[in-house]
Every structure is written in C-alpha cells, then in structure tokens.
Design a protein around this motif. Structure first.
Motif, PDB file in Angstrom:
ATOM      1  N   VAL A  32     -49.527  64.935 -48.506  1.00 16.93           N
ATOM      2  CA  VAL A  32     -49.042  63.591 -48.826  1.00 16.93           C
ATOM      3  C   VAL A  32     -49.281  63.158 -50.274  1.00 16.93           C
ATOM      4  O   VAL A  32     -48.352  62.819 -50.972  1.00 16.93           O
ATOM      5  CB  VAL A  32     -49.619  62.522 -47.854  1.00 16.93           C
ATOM      6  CG1 VAL A  32     -48.926  61.183 -48.081  1.00 16.93           C
ATOM      7  CG2 VAL A  32     -49.459  62.981 -46.411  1.00 16.93           C
ATOM      8  N   VAL A  33     -50.556  63.129 -50.675  1.00 17.72           N
ATOM      9  CA  VAL A  33     -50.838  62.640 -52.026  1.00 17.72           C
ATOM     10  C   VAL A  33     -51.677  63.652 -52.801  1.00 17.72           C
ATOM     11  O   VAL A  33     -52.409  64.452 -52.222  1.00 17.72           O
ATOM     12  CB  VAL A  33     -51.579  61.286 -52.007  1.00 17.72           C
ATOM     13  CG1 VAL A  33     -50.626  60.153 -51.719  1.00 17.72           C
ATOM     14  CG2 VAL A  33     -52.720  61.297 -51.015  1.00 17.72           C
ATOM     15  N   GLY A  85     -39.234  61.776 -41.663  1.00 20.98           N
ATOM     16  CA  GLY A  85     -38.974  61.533 -43.079  1.00 20.98           C
ATOM     17  C   GLY A  85     -39.206  62.755 -43.961  1.00 20.98           C
ATOM     18  O   GLY A  85     -38.991  62.689 -45.159  1.00 20.98           O
ATOM     19  N   ASN A  86     -39.656  63.857 -43.373  1.00 25.12           N
ATOM     20  CA  ASN A  86     -39.895  65.065 -44.171  1.00 25.12           C
ATOM     21  C   ASN A  86     -39.041  66.220 -43.652  1.00 25.12           C
ATOM     22  O   ASN A  86     -39.452  66.942 -42.748  1.00 25.12           O
ATOM     23  CB  ASN A  86     -41.375  65.453 -44.121  1.00 25.12           C
ATOM     24  CG  ASN A  86     -42.236  64.448 -44.855  1.00 25.12           C
ATOM     25  OD1 ASN A  86     -42.004  64.151 -46.024  1.00 25.12           O
ATOM     26  ND2 ASN A  86     -43.216  63.888 -44.169  1.00 25.12           N
ATOM     27  N   HIS A  87     -37.862  66.350 -44.224  1.00 22.33           N
ATOM     28  CA  HIS A  87     -36.925  67.355 -43.724  1.00 22.33           C
ATOM     29  C   HIS A  87     -36.366  68.223 -44.846  1.00 22.33           C
ATOM     30  O   HIS A  87     -35.261  68.725 -44.793  1.00 22.33           O
ATOM     31  CB  HIS A  87     -35.807  66.688 -42.931  1.00 22.33           C
ATOM     32  CG  HIS A  87     -36.324  65.830 -41.827  1.00 22.33           C
ATOM     33  ND1 HIS A  87     -36.994  66.344 -40.740  1.00 22.33           N
ATOM     34  CD2 HIS A  87     -36.323  64.489 -41.659  1.00 22.33           C
ATOM     35  CE1 HIS A  87     -37.365  65.357 -39.951  1.00 22.33           C
ATOM     36  NE2 HIS A  87     -36.975  64.226 -40.488  1.00 22.33           N
ATOM     37  N   TYR A 136     -46.075  70.446 -48.805  1.00 27.55           N
ATOM     38  CA  TYR A 136     -47.054  69.547 -49.426  1.00 27.55           C
ATOM     39  C   TYR A 136     -46.852  68.095 -48.981  1.00 27.55           C
ATOM     40  O   TYR A 136     -47.814  67.419 -48.580  1.00 27.55           O
ATOM     41  CB  TYR A 136     -46.967  69.675 -50.952  1.00 27.55           C
ATOM     42  CG  TYR A 136     -47.543  68.519 -51.721  1.00 27.55           C
ATOM     43  CD1 TYR A 136     -48.926  68.314 -51.779  1.00 27.55           C
ATOM     44  CD2 TYR A 136     -46.719  67.607 -52.393  1.00 27.55           C
ATOM     45  CE1 TYR A 136     -49.457  67.241 -52.482  1.00 27.55           C
ATOM     46  CE2 TYR A 136     -47.246  66.542 -53.090  1.00 27.55           C
ATOM     47  CZ  TYR A 136     -48.612  66.354 -53.136  1.00 27.55           C
ATOM     48  OH  TYR A 136     -49.127  65.288 -53.820  1.00 27.55           O
ATOM     49  N   ASP A 137     -45.642  67.599 -49.022  1.00 26.63           N
ATOM     50  CA  ASP A 137     -45.402  66.191 -48.700  1.00 26.63           C
ATOM     51  C   ASP A 137     -45.904  65.817 -47.305  1.00 26.63           C
ATOM     52  O   ASP A 137     -46.662  64.870 -47.161  1.00 26.63           O
ATOM     53  CB  ASP A 137     -43.919  65.838 -48.860  1.00 26.63           C
ATOM     54  CG  ASP A 137     -43.536  65.630 -50.325  1.00 26.63           C
ATOM     55  OD1 ASP A 137     -44.443  65.346 -51.125  1.00 26.63           O
ATOM     56  OD2 ASP A 137     -42.343  65.770 -50.664  1.00 26.63           O
TER      57      ASP A 137
END
Lengths: 212, 468
Positions: B406-407, B457-459, B401-402
């Motif tokens: 994102v939102v 930044g998404n790990h 999702y992130d």
C-alpha cells in the motif's frame, strides 16, 4: 483502497418543481443502477448528493455505490448556488482522504453541478472557497433557458447546456454523467491517471451542448 | 343526553330546520321518544363507524406512501436486515407477510424479525409487504406495499476475461509463470495480465526476465509498461531483454573483476573509500546499462515511427553473486517496483531501491524519460548490499506492491514482509499456499493461483519474482 469521490451538486429551487425534479431523482437512480454494473465503478466510485435551494444541504454523504440509497428531494425556495459550492468545499475537506506516509489518499474528486436558474446569493464567495479545493474536474450543466452558461463558465471551463429542463434531456445528462464516472474509474484503476478535462470524457449525447 | 340533543340539532340545522324557543318543549319530548332515541343511536354508531373507516383508509394510505429503506444487499454475501416497525412507526400493524423474497434467495425470519439469507440474484427487487392494521377485519384482504430492495451484483462476477488479440504486432502471452534454477538458488516468477486489461481484452503490460551471466553473476529484471502509453507492452519487453543483452556481453563482465576486489576490500575494511568506489562502480556499469536500454527504446520508437512516450515503462533490476563472505547485490531502479532482499532469519529486510511515487497517482518515472539521466537523483538510483546469506530476493511490480504493501512506509518494515510471506504460505482468503521449495512440482501452478488474489480497486498487471 483509493476511492474516487463524486459530488453531485443539484439545484432544488422552486423552479425545479414537477417534471424537472422528478427527472433528477430518476436520473440519479438510473445512474447508480448502471454504475453498479461496472466492475471498476462499483469498487472505486463513492457518490454524494448535495442540494441547494434557499440553503444547501448534503442529502447523501459520500457513500459507496453498493450501499447508496437515493433520498427524496423536493423543489422549493431560491437558488443559493454559493452556499452549495461552499458546502461542496467543506465536504471535500471532511470526506476526501489525503495521502500521507501511512495511507494512500483518495483520487481527486469529480464534481457535477446542475442548475436551472440564476444564483440568488453571493455565489462568488462560495466559488472562491470551492476553487481552493483540488478536483480532477468540475462539470456544470445549465438546464433550460433560465440558467446562465456564461456565469457557470466562471465556475469551470467544462460547461454543458440543455435546451429545455425536460425529463428526457435531464435523463440524458445523467446517463452521460454515469458514463463519465465509469470512464474515470476505469482510467484511475487501469492507468493510475486522473482525467483533467471534458475532452477525455465520453462524447456527450446530442441533447447536451458543450458551451465553448 | 346532551350529545343526543347536539346530534339532532346539527342534523336539523343542515336541513334548515330551526327550533324556536316556543317549540323547545316539544323538541325535548321528541328526542326522548324511545323509537327516536334508537334511531339517533344508530346514526351516532354509523357516524363513528364511518369515521373509523376513513381514519383507517388514511392510515393505510400513509403507510403505503411512507418511504422506508432496507439496507442494500449483495449477491453471495450473507445478509441480515432488521425490519424495525417501531422505527417506522408501524406499531398498529397487526398482521403482515413478505412476498418476493424467496426468488432473491432471502426470507423473513419471524423470530429475529430480520430479512435474511444469501442473495442469489442482483437487481432492484420489488418486495411485496402485505399488511393489515388494527381495526381491519380478519377476512379483509391484505394491503400491498412495494419496498424496493437493492441487491448489488458480486463485483467478481462483473469482470470479463477476454482474450487479447494475437494478431497484434506487439502481442504477448496474457499470463506467464516460470520456475528455474538461478545461480546456486531457484527462481519462480509469475507475470499476469490484470483484470482491468482482461475485462476489455487488452494486453499485459508488465514484463520480466532473468538469467545466469558469466563470472558467477545472475540477474533478475522487472518492468511495468505504463497504462497510459499505447505500446508500453513492447517497451517493457524491450527494456527487460535489453538489460539482459547488455550484461550478456562477456567482455563487459570481465570488468567486474574489479568489483570482486572491491568486495574483499569492503569486507576487510568497511571504510568510506571502498564504499565510494563500489558506488562509482555501480554507477558506471549499471548506469550504462540503463542508458543502453533508454537508447534502444529510442531507436525502436524511431523505427516504429511512434513517440518515445508510447513505450513508457518502469525498470528495476538486481544483479547478484555469491562470494565467500556472502551474497553481493547490485541494483538499479526507475519507477514504483520494489526490490528487496531478506536475511535467513527474516529479521532484516534490505530494500534495493527507493520507489518513484508521485504526490498523486500517475506520478511515477519511466526509463523512457531522458530527464532521469540528467537529474541529481540519478546517482541515488543504484544500490549495493552484501548479505551473509539470504532467504528471499523479491522483485515485484506495483500490481503486487499496491495491494500488499500500500504505502512506501511499509517497505522497510520487516513485519510487513513477514505478513507478505505468510500470505504466500497460505494465510489468505482463498487459502492458497505457495510452497517455495525447489522440490515442489506444483510451484508454478500454486504461484499462478496465488497471483489471482482479490483486492478491491487493485486490478493492474501483477509481476512477482522470488529467488529462494
């Protein structure tokens, strides 16, 4: 992507001339190089350098680690810490993104302050402005005997002191700052959590005394 | 003539020789003497040469000391940086060359006046800038200035993949991808350990489960163990398994006959009355399941002698069944894992839960928190939906999702879901295509590869379950 903003507020007053200012410049360089090797930091951490002497200026705007270039800073003038705190507040307003329905905001900023003297301006006014901004944590470093740890305690509860403002102590401070940024960037990415106090940071080296 | 007089007068003055008025005439004759004139000329020439040389020395020293910045480069990324002499005020450089660029995979292009190439090695590279300025002789050696060029490592190369410790009592496999029939459809699920965990050899904290139940019902469950909780990997596993256990009680699903009638009523008469009854049904049955999970986690925490928060995990699940009138979906969710069902034409998306996102990171809710059961919001955690036919039922953890949505405001947006499906179908940087087709023998491999997409930044751990 959510950025982790880091503000370094550095004293560049006349008393920093010579070894201390060179150590600060070098400390920042080494810190940046080492953070570039940290996969989480290189993606999330954004660094800004704000200096204060007779006035405060943002020497480097909030910049990602990959593009960061250290600028030449010179030691001169008085110690306007209040102006420095004020400028950090303004920069946070302008540079740190807030969360809205359409965008994910940045992580709360980290602020590291280093000074070797007593403020010469109305620092409480600057502090008042600074306190209105949300930070994940603020760490203040009293470098050498000329700085007043108790005064810094009014800015933040997280105060460390260096016995002398020599190049070895200053470089230790920056390597600890570097480790702290590294840990925070891992923590925000991994756990989605912000660090709130000095207790969650890596233990400082022996050159750094935690002021309680 | 007057500067000749000046030069000689100055030389004499330095040596304390003054010319009195009475000797002026004699002095004039002296400096007009041909051989003396030649000597004076030589002095002037030498002086000028000396001054010129000094100025050149100073200029070279200025250039050497001048701070110049060249854009930072990054390994593997095509690099172009203009070497702008004008900007640096170096118009007086007549000859120059760069050395030390080749080792880093770069070179200077005369035509475009750029340093260019694809860097192969990271570090602070000392580039030698060799130059001569106007006025320097051609046979003089080059002056050498070091310009530091910063080459960043490729962030991808910095991540390590360390195996998790198999001897750990709560160990689980780092990556799982499954494909199976479910209900009258198929399901493909991938649940993978995030890079941030692989980098330090820690465990996957996400978990998933799915099952065909009695009475025509099927269930899909996703749970995300909190990064800050010590054994959340166990919490998420327990949560998934306990949801399945709860609904695997045949006696329980007999009570679902009531629901079959409600569905018929609902279709014939979409009045508020049936709507209410259905909500109450969901609340009673799914709510109990959620509470059952909570209790089981509590029991486990007690038996393992750990605080309940060490097991913190989010929990979402969807039950679905095919009726004559279409598919019915019943769902429950705590935390930030979206669930959604898309219609056949991908014209409509129905989110099956709202997601708990805090004002700042880490503000999510966990099934381990007793307060969620007491909150006014608890009754809003259930959802019911009937769709004539559906294309995809999708459940995901925040690791998907992130980066992809994102939102929150993206979740009701059908365009975002279309883009997400296109991404799955190969519209991505690595051109990895997942063919969501039951005949596809490579489906698990494809999805597993797709799951490794790069997003700065998404790990976090990633879980994606698709019923199609």
């Amino acid at each position: 992507m959510r950025r982790l903003p880091v503000y370094l507020l550095l004293d560049t007053s006349g008393s920093m001339t010579g070894e201390p200012i060179e150590a600060v410049k070098n400390g920042v360089q080494v810190m940046i190089s080492s953070l570039r090797q940290n996969p989480q930091a290189i993606e999330t951490a954004f660094i800004s350098i704000i200096t204060f002497d007779s006035e405060a200026r943002q020497a480097v705007p909030l910049t990602d680690l990959a593009s960061f270039q250290m600028v030449d800073i010179k030691a001169t003038g008085t110690t306007c810490l209040g102006a420095g705190l004020n400028l950090v507040a303004t920069c946070i307003d302008n540079e740190v993104a807030k969360t809205t329905a359409e965008q994910k905001g940045d992580w709360k900023p980290l602020v590291f302050i280093m000074t070797d003297g007593i403020p010469t301006d109305d620092w409480q006014a600057g502090l008042e402005e600074f306190k209105k901004r949300k930070t994940a944590f603020t760490v203040a470093c009293a470098a050498g005997s000329g700085a007043d740890s108790n005064l810094l305690k009014q800015i933040t509860e997280n105060v460390v002191s260096l016995d002398t403002a020599d190049s070895q102590s200053i470089s230790k401070f920056f390597s600890w700052v570097s480790a702290s940024i590294g840990v925070t960037s891992t923590k925000v990415e991994d756990a989605g959590k912000e660090i709130t106090g000095i207790g969650e940071l890596p233990p400082p080296p022996s050159e750094l005394n935690i002021v309680t | 003539m007057s500067d000749v007089t000046d030069v000689v007068t100055k030389i004499f003055e330095v040596h304390n020789i003054n010319i009195p008025a009475s000797r002026k005439h004699l002095f004039n004759g002296f400096i007009h003497d041909e051989s003396n004139l030649a000597a004076i000329d030589l002095i002037i020439q030498n002086q000028n040469r000396l001054m010129g040389k000094w100025k050149m020395k100073e200029r070279i020293a200025d250039i050497m000391g001048q701070t110049v910045r060249i854009l930072n480069a990054s390994v593997g990324k095509s690099y172009e940086a203009k070497v702008d002499f004008e900007k640096w005020g170096w118009n007086d450089i007549k000859d120059f060359e760069f050395a030390g660029l080749e080792e880093a995979g770069l070179h200077y292009d005369e035509q475009t006046k750029q340093i260019t190439g694809v860097p192969i090695q990271s570090g602070d590279i000392p580039v030698q800038f060799k130059f001569k300025i106007k006025g320097q002789e051609d046979d003089e050696p080059f002056n050498e200035k070091i310009i530091t060029l910063i080459i960043n490592p490729d962030p991808k190369s910095l991540w390590k993949t360390l195996e998790s410790d198999k001897s750990d009592p709560y160990w689980k496999e780092d990556n799982v991808t499954e494909f199976a029939p479910i209900n009258d459809r198929h399901i493909v699920v991938s649940c993978k350990r995030g890079r941030s965990h692989a980098n330090v050899g820690s465990f996957r904290e996400d978990h998933h489960a799915f099952k065909d139940l009695v009475g025509g019902w099927s269930i899909v469950v996703v749970s995300d163990g909190a990064g800050s909780a010590k054994i959340s990997r166990k919490g998420s596993e327990l949560a998934c398994n306990e949801v399945i256990n709860y609904f695997s009680e045949p006696a329980l699903l007999e009570g679902f006959h009531e629901f079959d009638e409600l569905v018929q009523d609902h279709v014939q008469n979409t009045g508020e009355e049936t709507e209410k009854k259905i909500k109450l049904f969901a609340y009673n049955n799914l709510g109990k399941a959620a509470f059952h999970v909570h209790k089981k986690l509590e029991e486990f925490a007690k038996s393992a002698d750990v605080p309940l928060k060490d097991l913190n995990n989010t929990l979402v699940f969807t039950l679905f069944k095919k009726y004559d009138v279409g598919y019915a979906f019943l769902s429950f969710g705590v935390g930030d894992c979206p669930m959604a069902v898309l219609d056949q034409g991908i014209k409509e998306v129905k989110n099956l839960s709202w997601i708990d996102v805090g004002e700042f990171g880490g503000g999510t809710r966990f099934i381990t928190m007793p307060e969620i059961f007491k909150s006014d919001k608890f009754s809003t955690r259930f959802d019911f939906h009937i769709m004539e036919d559906f294309s995809y039922l999708i459940l995901m953890s925040d690791g998907i999702y992130d980066p992809k949505f994102v939102v929150e405001s993206s979740l009701p947006d059908i365009k975002k879901w279309k883009a997400f499906l296109e991404d799955l179908y190969g519209k991505n940087e690595d051109k990895i295509r997942v063919d969501l087709n039951p005949e596809n023998k490579e489906i698990t491999t494809q999805l597993s590869q797709w799951m490794d997409f790069w997003s700065p930044g998404n790990h976090d751990d990633r879980t994606l379950a698709i019923v199609f």
